[in-house]
Design an enzyme around this catalytic site. Sequence first.
Site, PDB file in Angstrom:
ATOM      1  N   SER A  43     -93.062  66.750 -34.610  1.00  0.00           N
ATOM      2  CA  SER A  43     -92.969  67.033 -36.040  1.00  0.00           C
ATOM      3  C   SER A  43     -93.855  68.189 -36.489  1.00  0.00           C
ATOM      4  CB  SER A  43     -93.315  65.778 -36.851  1.00  0.00           C
ATOM      5  OG  SER A  43     -94.594  65.274 -36.490  1.00  0.00           O
ATOM      6  N   HIS A 263     -99.076  66.956 -42.012  1.00  0.00           N
ATOM      7  CA  HIS A 263     -98.288  67.924 -41.260  1.00  0.00           C
ATOM      8  C   HIS A 263     -98.450  69.327 -41.839  1.00  0.00           C
ATOM      9  CE1 HIS A 263     -96.403  64.281 -39.704  1.00  0.00           C
ATOM     10  NE2 HIS A 263     -95.917  65.031 -38.733  1.00  0.00           N
TER      11      HIS A 263
END
Length: 282
Positions: A43, A263
């Site tokens: 990710s 992220h």
Amino acid sequence: MRRTTAVLAIGAAVALASTTSAAAAPVPEGAAGYDSYVSLGDSFTSGPALPPVVNGLCGRSGANYPHLLADDLGAELTDMSCGGATTANIDQGPQGANPVQVAGIGPETKLVTLSIGGNDEMLYARLMMRCRMVAARPHFLSNPCQAALGWQIPGMLERTQAKVLRNIAAIHAKAPVAKVVLVGYPRIGGTEGTCAALPVAPGDVPWMAQVEDGLSGAMEKAAEQDGNATFVDMHEPSTDHHACSADPWVNGVVAGSDGAIGHPNANGMRATADAIRAALGA
């Protein structure tokens, strides 16, 4: 920690990326021979919640660093990255509907980037979830997460290094002429101090930074062991761009419109693309 020559070459590019998210100046189509590019990773590569979404099942964004880099290079991109991927999903087995990632590589592939290892043995999940959880409970230590998990980390990193080395070998087997670039992870936290974006115990902050640096070091060692892969470090370049900084490249625990919790955001993706491009000399 010792860094490779390729790592030292990226400083100017990532310094620019820290102040702007504007696209890098384009280069002629197929620059430096990298006209066919395959991206592999988890990710931190796919870019979940970063618009525009091009594959919802994998959390794959059209603005992740592979897409930015492909545009910069004028390359045809096959993006196999998928949120939640482990080293096993690179070369051993599919991840749900997403095929084993090396399946995207062919003998004509000229460039492969790989960023993997953070999900193996749930390393990053443990840091982001367990450390927040123990900090929220009554505790008598300044570093409760390190006390709970610290003894497990060295073995985890050693095993991850071996698996990343296996991944690189699988890439070489599929595309013997391809340039292989192993891309490290940017920092999530700094080396001291906490903030609302990263609510962990103060004593765990420097330890978490050591773990992140340890993963980066394991990846670099895998590239060195292989001898035919380039490691691009993102840990050191993101020193002033962690989740608690004024100019973060990675989100903290609060979700927004610029990437998922924990992220890379748009600036982080741009910085990574620029760093790879600089290492390629393109």
